[in-house]
Design a protein around this motif. Structure first.
Motif, PDB file in Angstrom:
ATOM      1  N   ASN A 144       6.910  30.210  19.216  1.00 31.91           N
ATOM      2  CA  ASN A 144       8.193  29.161  19.595  1.00 31.91           C
ATOM      3  C   ASN A 144       8.986  30.207  19.836  1.00 31.91           C
ATOM      4  OD1 ASN A 144       7.412  26.962  19.840  1.00 31.91           O
ATOM      5  ND2 ASN A 144       6.772  26.356  18.156  1.00 31.91           N
ATOM      6  N   GLU A 145       9.211  31.221  18.554  1.00 26.41           N
ATOM      7  CA  GLU A 145      11.055  32.122  18.924  1.00 26.41           C
ATOM      8  C   GLU A 145      11.137  33.379  19.831  1.00 26.41           C
ATOM      9  OE1 GLU A 145      12.238  35.636  14.649  1.00 26.41           O
ATOM     10  OE2 GLU A 145      10.437  35.714  15.543  1.00 26.41           O
ATOM     11  N   ALA A 146       9.729  34.267  19.727  1.00 28.32           N
ATOM     12  CA  ALA A 146       9.754  34.916  20.839  1.00 28.32           C
ATOM     13  C   ALA A 146       9.614  34.042  22.185  1.00 28.32           C
ATOM     14  CB  ALA A 146       7.873  35.297  20.803  1.00 28.32           C
ATOM     15  N   ALA A 147       9.541  33.104  22.882  1.00 26.89           N
ATOM     16  CA  ALA A 147       9.962  31.889  24.121  1.00 26.89           C
ATOM     17  C   ALA A 147      11.620  31.724  24.234  1.00 26.89           C
ATOM     18  CB  ALA A 147       8.867  30.814  24.085  1.00 26.89           C
ATOM     19  N   ALA A 148      11.275  31.623  22.666  1.00 30.38           N
ATOM     20  CA  ALA A 148      13.296  31.399  22.296  1.00 30.38           C
ATOM     21  C   ALA A 148      13.801  32.366  22.950  1.00 30.38           C
ATOM     22  CB  ALA A 148      13.531  30.988  20.838  1.00 30.38           C
ATOM     23  N   HIS A 149      13.142  33.257  22.399  1.00 30.75           N
ATOM     24  CA  HIS A 149      14.466  35.226  22.546  1.00 30.75           C
ATOM     25  C   HIS A 149      14.244  35.264  24.157  1.00 30.75           C
ATOM     26  CE1 HIS A 149      14.782  35.868  18.184  1.00 30.75           C
ATOM     27  NE2 HIS A 149      15.068  34.782  17.724  1.00 30.75           N
ATOM     28  N   GLY A 154      19.109  31.940  20.666  1.00 33.79           N
ATOM     29  CA  GLY A 154      18.987  32.021  19.554  1.00 33.79           C
ATOM     30  C   GLY A 154      17.595  31.068  18.366  1.00 33.79           C
ATOM     31  N   PHE A 155      17.123  31.691  17.588  1.00 35.14           N
ATOM     32  CA  PHE A 155      16.132  30.381  16.813  1.00 35.14           C
ATOM     33  C   PHE A 155      16.256  30.399  15.658  1.00 35.14           C
ATOM     34  CE2 PHE A 155      12.346  30.171  15.203  1.00 35.14           C
ATOM     35  CZ  PHE A 155      11.258  28.920  16.027  1.00 35.14           C
ATOM     36  N   ALA A 156      15.611  29.915  14.619  1.00 35.90           N
ATOM     37  CA  ALA A 156      15.386  30.174  13.322  1.00 35.90           C
ATOM     38  C   ALA A 156      14.164  28.837  12.526  1.00 35.90           C
ATOM     39  CB  ALA A 156      17.100  30.217  12.464  1.00 35.90           C
ATOM     40  N   TYR A 157      13.917  29.387  12.198  1.00 36.19           N
ATOM     41  CA  TYR A 157      12.665  28.247  11.363  1.00 36.19           C
ATOM     42  C   TYR A 157      13.099  27.880  10.070  1.00 36.19           C
ATOM     43  CZ  TYR A 157       8.120  26.418   9.312  1.00 36.19           C
ATOM     44  OH  TYR A 157       7.885  26.118   8.372  1.00 36.19           O
ATOM     45  N   LEU A 158      12.652  27.348   9.515  1.00 30.46           N
ATOM     46  CA  LEU A 158      13.693  26.513   7.925  1.00 30.46           C
ATOM     47  C   LEU A 158      12.993  25.964   7.501  1.00 30.46           C
ATOM     48  CD1 LEU A 158      16.289  25.755   7.537  1.00 30.46           C
ATOM     49  CD2 LEU A 158      15.270  24.704   6.762  1.00 30.46           C
ATOM     50  N   LEU A 366      11.371  16.428  26.388  1.00 30.66           N
ATOM     51  CA  LEU A 366      11.745  17.662  25.491  1.00 30.66           C
ATOM     52  C   LEU A 366      12.222  19.145  26.364  1.00 30.66           C
ATOM     53  CD1 LEU A 366      12.663  18.434  22.289  1.00 30.66           C
ATOM     54  CD2 LEU A 366       9.206  19.094  22.200  1.00 30.66           C
ATOM     55  N   ARG A 367      11.209  19.081  27.125  1.00 33.84           N
ATOM     56  CA  ARG A 367      10.871  21.208  28.004  1.00 33.84           C
ATOM     57  C   ARG A 367      12.804  20.499  28.409  1.00 33.84           C
ATOM     58  NH1 ARG A 367       6.878  21.155  32.289  1.00 33.84           N
ATOM     59  NH2 ARG A 367       5.550  20.764  30.021  1.00 33.84           N
ATOM     60  N   ALA A 368      13.539  19.706  28.572  1.00 32.20           N
ATOM     61  CA  ALA A 368      14.685  20.012  30.130  1.00 32.20           C
ATOM     62  C   ALA A 368      15.684  20.032  28.041  1.00 32.20           C
ATOM     63  CB  ALA A 368      14.784  19.027  30.020  1.00 32.20           C
ATOM     64  N   SER A 369      14.980  19.263  26.778  1.00 32.26           N
ATOM     65  CA  SER A 369      16.520  19.334  25.771  1.00 32.26           C
ATOM     66  C   SER A 369      16.566  21.269  26.094  1.00 32.26           C
ATOM     67  CB  SER A 369      16.079  18.572  24.774  1.00 32.26           C
ATOM     68  OG  SER A 369      16.639  18.830  23.905  1.00 32.26           O
ATOM     69  N   ALA A 370      15.019  21.919  25.804  1.00 34.37           N
ATOM     70  CA  ALA A 370      15.564  22.403  25.148  1.00 34.37           C
ATOM     71  C   ALA A 370      15.515  23.918  25.946  1.00 34.37           C
ATOM     72  CB  ALA A 370      13.428  22.604  24.830  1.00 34.37           C
ATOM     73  N   GLU A 371      15.484  23.904  27.221  1.00 36.73           N
ATOM     74  CA  GLU A 371      15.836  24.778  28.207  1.00 36.73           C
ATOM     75  C   GLU A 371      17.523  24.477  27.975  1.00 36.73           C
ATOM     76  OE1 GLU A 371      15.048  27.061  30.041  1.00 36.73           O
ATOM     77  OE2 GLU A 371      12.135  26.583  30.172  1.00 36.73           O
ATOM     78  N   ALA A 372      17.588  23.149  28.231  1.00 36.89           N
ATOM     79  CA  ALA A 372      19.631  23.059  28.185  1.00 36.89           C
ATOM     80  C   ALA A 372      20.622  23.829  26.361  1.00 36.89           C
ATOM     81  CB  ALA A 372      19.758  21.851  27.911  1.00 36.89           C
ATOM     82  N   ALA A 373      19.663  24.369  26.243  1.00 37.21           N
ATOM     83  CA  ALA A 373      20.359  24.471  24.545  1.00 37.21           C
ATOM     84  C   ALA A 373      20.659  25.508  24.293  1.00 37.21           C
ATOM     85  CB  ALA A 373      19.130  23.943  23.373  1.00 37.21           C
ATOM     86  N   ASP A 374      21.551  26.321  23.608  1.00 35.54           N
ATOM     87  CA  ASP A 374      21.420  27.728  23.371  1.00 35.54           C
ATOM     88  C   ASP A 374      20.987  28.122  21.846  1.00 35.54           C
ATOM     89  OD1 ASP A 374      23.870  28.012  25.799  1.00 35.54           O
ATOM     90  OD2 ASP A 374      24.808  26.468  23.753  1.00 35.54           O
ATOM     91  N   ALA A 375      20.688  27.271  21.547  1.00 35.34           N
ATOM     92  CA  ALA A 375      19.784  27.254  20.489  1.00 35.34           C
ATOM     93  C   ALA A 375      18.808  26.844  20.027  1.00 35.34           C
ATOM     94  CB  ALA A 375      20.372  27.918  18.876  1.00 35.34           C
ATOM     95  N   ILE A 376      17.339  27.019  18.979  1.00 36.18           N
ATOM     96  CA  ILE A 376      17.035  25.962  18.585  1.00 36.18           C
ATOM     97  C   ILE A 376      16.668  26.099  17.137  1.00 36.18           C
ATOM     98  CG2 ILE A 376      14.421  25.423  18.410  1.00 36.18           C
ATOM     99  CD1 ILE A 376      14.524  26.300  21.834  1.00 36.18           C
ATOM    100  N   LEU A 377      16.766  24.906  16.309  1.00 38.75           N
ATOM    101  CA  LEU A 377      17.022  25.031  14.878  1.00 38.75           C
ATOM    102  C   LEU A 377      15.353  24.189  15.083  1.00 38.75           C
ATOM    103  CD1 LEU A 377      17.136  25.984  11.985  1.00 38.75           C
ATOM    104  CD2 LEU A 377      18.656  24.436  12.111  1.00 38.75           C
TER     105      LEU A 377
END
Length: 405
Positions: A144-149, A154-158, A366-377
């Motif tokens: 998930n991190e690699a795909a976001a980058h 941006g990406f963060a897992y918490l 969710l896919r469209a939401s992920a594509e539109a995002a500048d970052a994922i938490l």
């Protein structure tokens, strides 16, 4: 004649009260299904009490007793005095015996409130997670991190903490906790190792808060709440935004905080669920503000996709104090009364601290939401890490080609 009438007044008053409640109950029962707004209500409805299902009439259900039970539950909740009666009963149990009258809630030392779910999970710890499932989970997080980058996001897992793991010293006296006795309370060690082995940086909030307890005068969980307070959430949010990176548009998040002594919102979520006549919300809480000198310089509001559980709620409030508050598309798994989970979605506007606008939680979006995002938490609570759908749902959204095979 007057004397006889005066002697009978208490009887007439009692009869009138009984008649009123009887007729009011019949009215409420009659309009509950089709016209709920016509219902006679208490000025303070009960918190967290689900409306009973409509009574079904069939021979099978009558013979099994389900019809009678459902009718009884519906009729009881139709009484205008039902909320008061529940609160009076719960107040009696709480004041005289120091116990909760609400299912799933327990009263610990110092009037600390806990959900039974989190204590049970903490005290069962000890068995290692399944190795195959652990490896698949960790690989999914890393992918998930690699795909976001790869998409320039941006990406963060918490990992968020549980109140039970942070403050077991507040458990009710006499609580039997095998994990504490065995010393097997650190369930996160294999999860940390699996993420470290894949070179993934992440926010380990349980460890972070444990290390910072000595630096603050209040706990990171409120006495009457099940979620972390804004101070604890802001500390974790600061680390998450550092992992996401300033290029995502959030800016360098920092904060200042103020102590308060009256709980509101999620700082009193369990206190509200106790449904007491005289709840006491006076205990230490935290408010946060934007750090001094952190100016707002935003050409546009960044877009953040947030996937997690209910602990993300305080992170969203904390991000309202970011230099560039984001618009947040929040997908979260909500635990139901039967301990199942349901997927819920809200959209909050920049700087908004309320729930925002509820939207359909259709995974096809969710896919469209992920594509539109500048970052994922991406967030998981330590109590159910690796067992819910957040990680897998995000992976499927970010890897459509793999899903299609």
């Amino acid at each position: 004649m007057r004397r006889a009438l005066s002697h009978r007044l208490p009887i007439f008053a009692a009869a009138g009260a009984v008649s009123f409640f009887f007729l009011a109950s019949l009215w409420n029962y009659a309009v509950e299904r089709d016209h709920p707004k016509w219902r006679l209500r208490s000025a303070q409805p009960l918190a967290g009490v689900a409306r009973p299902a409509p009574t079904e009439l069939s021979l099978e259900k009558i013979l099994s007793g389900e019809t009678q039970k459902s009718f009884s539950s519906n009729l009881a909740q139709s009484l205008p005095v039902f909320p008061f009666a529940v609160r009076a009963r719960n107040q009696l149990l709480y004041s005289l015996f120091g116990v909760s009258g609400a299912p799933g809630l327990v009263v610990g030392r110092g009037e600390q409130l806990f959900e039974r779910f989190y204590i049970d999970e903490f005290c069962r710890r000890g068995a290692p997670p399944d190795g195959t499932a652990l490896a698949r989970w960790a690989q999914r997080v890393a992918e998930n991190e690699a795909a976001a980058h790869a998409r320039g996001k941006g990406f963060a897992y918490l990992i968020s903490p549980s109140k039970a793991s942070q403050y077991p010293q507040y458990f009710p006296a006499g609580t039997k906790c095998p994990a504490l006795a065995r010393g097997t309370i650190d369930k996160l060690a294999p999860y940390r190792a699996a993420l470290d082995a894949r070179g993934l940086r992440f926010v380990d909030s349980p460890a972070l808060l444990e290390a910072r307890k000595k630096d603050y005068e209040i706990d990171f969980f409120p006495r009457g709440g099940t979620h972390w307070n804004l101070l604890g959430a802001a500390l974790a949010t600061r680390e998450a935004t550092r992992l996401i990176g300033e290029e995502a548009g959030l800016g360098r998040f920092d904060f200042d905080w103020r102590r308060g002594d009256v709980a509101e919102g999620t700082d009193r979520d369990l206190l509200d669920l106790l449904n007491l006549l005289w709840p006491d919300p006076h205990y230490p809480v935290a408010a946060i503000v934007r750090a001094p000198g952190a100016e707002r310089r935003c050409e546009r509001a960044p877009r953040l996709l947030a996937l997690g559980g209910s602990f993300m709620r305080e992170i969203i409030v904390a991000l309202a104090a970011a230099p560039c508050p984001p618009q947040i598309d929040y997908w979260f798994s909500m635990r139901l009364a039967n301990d199942d989970f349901d997927l819920i979605r809200y959209r909050t506007e920049p700087g908004e601290t309320g729930n925002g606008e509820r939207r359909p939680a259709d995974l096809s979006e969710l896919r469209a939401s992920a594509e539109a995002a500048d970052a994922i938490l991406l967030e998981e609570n330590e109590a159910n890490i690796g067992t819910l759908s957040q990680v897998e749902n995000l992976w499927r959204a970010l890897h459509p080609a793999a899903v299609a095979k």
